[in-house]
Write an enzyme that holds these catalytic residues in place. Structure first.
Site, mmCIF file in Angstrom:
data_model
loop_
_atom_site.group_PDB
_atom_site.id
_atom_site.type_symbol
_atom_site.label_atom_id
_atom_site.label_comp_id
_atom_site.label_asym_id
_atom_site.label_seq_id
_atom_site.Cartn_x
_atom_site.Cartn_y
_atom_site.Cartn_z
ATOM 1 N N HIS A 19 0.820 -1.210 0.000
ATOM 2 C CA HIS A 19 0.000 0.000 0.000
ATOM 3 C C HIS A 19 0.859 1.268 0.000
ATOM 4 C CE1 HIS A 19 -3.417 -2.749 1.615
ATOM 5 N NE2 HIS A 19 -3.348 -2.761 0.315
ATOM 6 N N HIS A 42 -7.557 -8.374 -7.962
ATOM 7 C CA HIS A 42 -7.822 -9.214 -6.783
ATOM 8 C C HIS A 42 -8.073 -8.263 -5.618
ATOM 9 C CE1 HIS A 42 -5.798 -11.876 -9.552
ATOM 10 N NE2 HIS A 42 -6.210 -12.917 -8.840
ATOM 11 N N SER A 128 -6.873 -2.241 -0.729
ATOM 12 C CA SER A 128 -6.542 -1.489 -1.947
ATOM 13 C C SER A 128 -7.760 -0.780 -2.570
ATOM 14 C CB SER A 128 -5.833 -2.387 -2.965
ATOM 15 O OG SER A 128 -6.545 -3.593 -3.167
ATOM 16 N N GLU A 146 -13.284 -9.437 -7.615
ATOM 17 C CA GLU A 146 -13.139 -10.280 -6.420
ATOM 18 C C GLU A 146 -14.000 -11.517 -6.640
ATOM 19 O OE1 GLU A 146 -11.233 -10.578 -3.590
ATOM 20 O OE2 GLU A 146 -12.434 -12.411 -3.444
ATOM 21 N N ASP A 174 -13.361 -13.636 -12.441
ATOM 22 C CA ASP A 174 -11.944 -13.975 -12.364
ATOM 23 C C ASP A 174 -11.123 -12.799 -12.904
ATOM 24 O OD1 ASP A 174 -9.428 -15.010 -12.617
ATOM 25 O OD2 ASP A 174 -9.982 -16.636 -13.988
ATOM 26 N N ASP A 195 -2.816 -8.582 -7.304
ATOM 27 C CA ASP A 195 -2.489 -8.946 -5.923
ATOM 28 C C ASP A 195 -3.187 -10.251 -5.544
ATOM 29 O OD1 ASP A 195 -1.691 -8.823 -3.269
ATOM 30 O OD2 ASP A 195 -3.316 -7.461 -2.702
HETATM 31 N N1 SAM Z 1 -5.721 -6.315 -3.061
HETATM 32 C C1 SAM Z 1 -6.299 -6.461 -1.741
HETATM 33 C C2 SAM Z 1 -5.734 -5.377 -0.846
HETATM 34 O O1 SAM Z 1 -4.603 -4.922 -1.046
HETATM 35 O O2 SAM Z 1 -6.461 -4.964 0.073
HETATM 36 C C3 SAM Z 1 -6.045 -7.820 -1.147
HETATM 37 C C4 SAM Z 1 -6.366 -8.962 -2.057
HETATM 38 S S1 SAM Z 1 -6.091 -10.559 -1.395
HETATM 39 C C5 SAM Z 1 -4.357 -10.675 -1.283
HETATM 40 C C6 SAM Z 1 -6.435 -11.577 -2.776
HETATM 41 C C7 SAM Z 1 -7.930 -11.684 -3.097
HETATM 42 O O3 SAM Z 1 -8.093 -12.286 -4.376
HETATM 43 C C8 SAM Z 1 -8.705 -12.572 -2.136
HETATM 44 O O4 SAM Z 1 -9.762 -11.820 -1.576
HETATM 45 C C9 SAM Z 1 -9.260 -13.716 -2.998
HETATM 46 O O5 SAM Z 1 -10.570 -14.124 -2.624
HETATM 47 C C10 SAM Z 1 -9.283 -13.074 -4.357
HETATM 48 N N2 SAM Z 1 -9.175 -13.987 -5.521
HETATM 49 C C11 SAM Z 1 -8.573 -15.199 -5.597
HETATM 50 N N3 SAM Z 1 -8.570 -15.636 -6.868
HETATM 51 C C12 SAM Z 1 -9.170 -14.663 -7.616
HETATM 52 C C13 SAM Z 1 -9.427 -14.487 -9.012
HETATM 53 N N4 SAM Z 1 -9.064 -15.422 -9.894
HETATM 54 N N5 SAM Z 1 -10.017 -13.358 -9.435
HETATM 55 C C14 SAM Z 1 -10.382 -12.388 -8.548
HETATM 56 N N6 SAM Z 1 -10.174 -12.492 -7.215
HETATM 57 C C15 SAM Z 1 -9.572 -13.604 -6.760
#
Ligand code: SAM
Length: 322
Positions: A19, A42, A128, A146, A174, A195
């Site tokens: 961040h 993500h 984020s 998400e 996705d 991420d």
């Molecule tokens: N970017 C966020 C932040 O900085 O606050 C944190 C994200 S966290 C590390 C990763 C997220 O990706 C999780 O909530 C998970 O459920 C989601 N996720 C996993 N596979 C995914 C996909 N193929 N597409 C979108 N989201 C996905």
């Protein structure tokens, strides 16, 4: 799949690195008037309680963002944004030996956290999506992906409260599969944050495929990838392969890492139980980074390593090319 919930990790050392870099990058991109589109492939749930059950169970924020806040008060007292933290004799204080001005990028990060906690402390931690939304102007756009059904629902509800209308889109899709549809955006200015949770080791390859496709569609976008530094070949290879990709495409890149402790697996002397260290380090890799970012991180990373150190192995690295 889907056992990862970011609520357990919100505000940890990896979030502090990610961040801090995200805010410094956005600050630069938002200096130009033309609209910016931010794509968060993500997104997570968007907002987290650091005094809630999830974060309380893992305690990861205590060794992350909360190290910048007064320790004795359970985050009830806050240093003024950007001010050096109070000195502490505690084992985990990791406070610099002498008072130094806090690096500009860290001060900006702390001031954003403070904006979400106007009464002080850091009980609320913005993920984020909320950090980005907080900084964007009315004519900018935010696309949030998400896939986790619960987190996506929570994200949608959190975002709905902002009444931001069409500025923000929440997609339960996705991110790897469909986020490139927003590239290039009409204004031809975009930041894409990748991420993933790396819950599945195929995520490493999917980051590379996504970045290659995104660069093909929109070569001048800014791309930021967070990744864990763990003893796994795919994790080791990821920055190397991103570097090769950027170099072949003739694009500039920047790679920053932050280590807070040893990655060694140890045995507890008394019980003989194996102790895994948890996440010891992480990195951010950017393609087409702002030209200002390297100098900002050169100032911030030593302070982050010092403040977030959990043992003598705390370290950082910063390299760039192109
Ligand atoms: N970017 C966020 C932040 O900085 O606050 C944190 C994200 S966290 C590390 C990763 C997220 O990706 C999780 O909530 C998970 O459920 C989601 N996720 C996993 N596979 C995914 C996909 N193929 N597409 C979108 N989201 C996905």
């Amino acid at each position: 799949m889907f056992s990862y919930r970011h609520a357990f990790h919100a505000g940890n050392h990896a979030d502090v690195l990610k961040h801090t870099v995200l805010i410094a990058t956005l600050d630069h991109l938002l200096e130009k008037e033309a609209a910016l589109t931010v794509v968060d492939t993500h997104a997570g749930a968007g907002l987290y309680r650091l005094d809630g059950d999830y974060a309380g169970t893992s305690g990861e924020a205590a060794d992350g963002v909360l190290r910048f806040f007064a320790e004795s008060s359970k985050a009830a007292e806050t240093p003024a944004p950007g001010a050096p933290a109070a000195k502490s004799a505690g084992k985990k204080a990791a406070v610099p030996a002498e008072d130094k001005p806090v690096a500009e990028a860290i001060a900006r990060y702390l001031s954003v956290i403070h904006d979400f906690n106007p009464k002080g402390g850091a009980r609320v931690y913005p993920g984020s999506p909320f950090i980005v939304q907080h900084l964007l102007r009315d004519h900018d756009k935010l696309k949030l992906f998400e896939l986790h059904p619960t987190d996506s629902r929570t994200l949608g509800a959190n975002i709905a409260q902002l009444e931001a209308g069409r500025q923000i889109a929440v997609l339960t899709e996705d991110g790897f599969g469909s986020a490139t549809k927003f590239l290039p955006p009409p204004s031809r200015r975009a930041l894409v944050l990748m991420d993933p949770s790396y819950e599945m080791k195929t995520d490493y390859g999917r980051v590379l495929d996504f970045a290659a496709e995104a660069l093909k569609r929109f070569a001048t976008g800014t791309y930021a990838v967070w990744y864990p530094i763990i003893p796994r070949p795919e994790a080791h290879d990821l920055p190397r392969r991103l570097k090769t990709m950027a170099t072949k495409a003739g694009k500039s890149w920047l790679h920053a890492t932050l280590t807070v402790k040893s990655s060694k697996i140890t045995k507890d002397a008394a019980s003989g139980e194996t102790q895994r260290p948890g996440l010891p380090a992480s990195g951010m890799f950017l393609i087409n980074p702002p030209y200002t970012l390297k100098a900002q991180l050169a100032e911030a990373l030593p302070q982050l390593a010092e403040r977030l150190a959990q043992d003598r192995n705390a370290a950082y690295s910063l390299e760039s090319g192109g």
